[in-house]
Design a protein around this motif. Structure first.
Motif, PDB file in Angstrom:
ATOM      1  N   LYS A   6       0.808  -1.214   0.000  1.00 14.62           N
ATOM      2  CA  LYS A   6       0.000   0.000   0.000  1.00 14.62           C
ATOM      3  C   LYS A   6       0.842   1.265   0.000  1.00 14.62           C
ATOM      4  O   LYS A   6       0.308   2.351  -0.022  1.00 14.62           O
ATOM      5  CB  LYS A   6      -0.934  -0.006   1.195  1.00 14.62           C
ATOM      6  CG  LYS A   6      -1.945  -1.130   1.122  1.00 14.62           C
ATOM      7  CD  LYS A   6      -2.961  -1.018   2.195  1.00 14.62           C
ATOM      8  CE  LYS A   6      -3.955  -2.152   2.025  1.00 14.62           C
ATOM      9  NZ  LYS A   6      -5.226  -1.847   2.609  1.00 14.62           N
ATOM     10  N   ARG A  69      -5.431  -3.004  -9.316  1.00 16.00           N
ATOM     11  CA  ARG A  69      -6.823  -3.420  -9.380  1.00 16.00           C
ATOM     12  C   ARG A  69      -7.655  -2.155  -9.255  1.00 16.00           C
ATOM     13  O   ARG A  69      -7.498  -1.397  -8.307  1.00 16.00           O
ATOM     14  CB  ARG A  69      -7.132  -4.375  -8.235  1.00 16.00           C
ATOM     15  CG  ARG A  69      -8.550  -4.814  -8.154  1.00 16.00           C
ATOM     16  CD  ARG A  69      -8.768  -5.796  -7.039  1.00 16.00           C
ATOM     17  NE  ARG A  69      -7.961  -5.425  -5.882  1.00 16.00           N
ATOM     18  CZ  ARG A  69      -8.307  -5.646  -4.635  1.00 16.00           C
ATOM     19  NH1 ARG A  69      -9.415  -6.249  -4.356  1.00 16.00           N
ATOM     20  NH2 ARG A  69      -7.526  -5.296  -3.639  1.00 16.00           N
ATOM     21  N   GLU A  70      -8.490  -1.937 -10.231  1.00 14.62           N
ATOM     22  CA  GLU A  70      -9.357  -0.779 -10.183  1.00 14.62           C
ATOM     23  C   GLU A  70     -10.486  -1.081  -9.212  1.00 14.62           C
ATOM     24  O   GLU A  70     -11.199  -2.068  -9.363  1.00 14.62           O
ATOM     25  CB  GLU A  70      -9.906  -0.458 -11.567  1.00 14.62           C
ATOM     26  CG  GLU A  70     -10.618   0.841 -11.630  1.00 14.62           C
ATOM     27  CD  GLU A  70     -10.974   1.228 -13.051  1.00 14.62           C
ATOM     28  OE1 GLU A  70     -11.631   2.273 -13.194  1.00 14.62           O
ATOM     29  OE2 GLU A  70     -10.617   0.521 -13.991  1.00 14.62           O
ATOM     30  N   GLY A  71     -10.614  -0.272  -8.199  1.00 16.76           N
ATOM     31  CA  GLY A  71     -11.584  -0.548  -7.144  1.00 16.76           C
ATOM     32  C   GLY A  71     -12.920   0.120  -7.372  1.00 16.76           C
ATOM     33  O   GLY A  71     -13.102   1.286  -7.034  1.00 16.76           O
ATOM     34  N   ALA A  72     -13.857  -0.616  -7.924  1.00 13.85           N
ATOM     35  CA  ALA A  72     -15.200  -0.083  -8.143  1.00 13.85           C
ATOM     36  C   ALA A  72     -15.958   0.095  -6.839  1.00 13.85           C
ATOM     37  O   ALA A  72     -16.872   0.894  -6.760  1.00 13.85           O
ATOM     38  CB  ALA A  72     -15.972  -1.019  -9.079  1.00 13.85           C
ATOM     39  N   ASP A  73     -15.540  -0.640  -5.810  1.00 10.28           N
ATOM     40  CA  ASP A  73     -16.271  -0.585  -4.549  1.00 10.28           C
ATOM     41  C   ASP A  73     -15.704   0.439  -3.576  1.00 10.28           C
ATOM     42  O   ASP A  73     -16.086   0.477  -2.423  1.00 10.28           O
ATOM     43  CB  ASP A  73     -16.302  -1.975  -3.892  1.00 10.28           C
ATOM     44  CG  ASP A  73     -14.914  -2.530  -3.615  1.00 10.28           C
ATOM     45  OD1 ASP A  73     -13.951  -2.042  -4.227  1.00 10.28           O
ATOM     46  OD2 ASP A  73     -14.811  -3.462  -2.804  1.00 10.28           O
ATOM     47  N   ARG A  74     -14.787   1.262  -4.047  1.00  9.32           N
ATOM     48  CA  ARG A  74     -14.244   2.313  -3.169  1.00  9.32           C
ATOM     49  C   ARG A  74     -15.256   3.431  -3.032  1.00  9.32           C
ATOM     50  O   ARG A  74     -15.941   3.790  -3.956  1.00  9.32           O
ATOM     51  CB  ARG A  74     -12.953   2.880  -3.752  1.00  9.32           C
ATOM     52  CG  ARG A  74     -11.813   1.929  -3.663  1.00  9.32           C
ATOM     53  CD  ARG A  74     -10.574   2.607  -4.127  1.00  9.32           C
ATOM     54  NE  ARG A  74      -9.458   1.690  -3.984  1.00  9.32           N
ATOM     55  CZ  ARG A  74      -8.261   1.937  -4.432  1.00  9.32           C
ATOM     56  NH1 ARG A  74      -8.013   3.049  -5.042  1.00  9.32           N
ATOM     57  NH2 ARG A  74      -7.310   1.072  -4.261  1.00  9.32           N
TER      58      ARG A  74
END
Length: 75
Positions: A6, A69-74
């Motif tokens: 991170k 990873r594209e975070g759609a749930d962010r």
């Protein structure tokens, strides 16, 4: 080994761990990677001054795969 990084500091710890397991000094590993000892030190401390093509070459030589990873749930 698999994990989530991170921060650049996390990456530095991975590079340090690889070097320690190989029982190499910073100078020895830097020579093998074709970089300066100072550059390797900056990577290990999580403070690389430059993230360029050389950075990705070093990661590849160490067997470190960087992915995203594209975070759609962010949110």
């Amino acid at each position: 080994m698999h994990g989530v990084m991170k921060s650049v500091s996390d990456l530095g710890l991975v590079v340090y761990g690889i070097r320690q397991r190989a029982r190499l000094s910073q100078r020895e590993l830097a020579d093998r990677l074709g970089v300066s000892q100072r550059y390797l030190s900056e990577l290990e401390t999580g403070k690389p001054k430059v993230l360029n093509g050389q950075f990705f070459t070093v990661m590849e030589k160490l067997g470190i795969e960087l992915s995203f990873r594209e975070g759609a749930d962010r949110g």
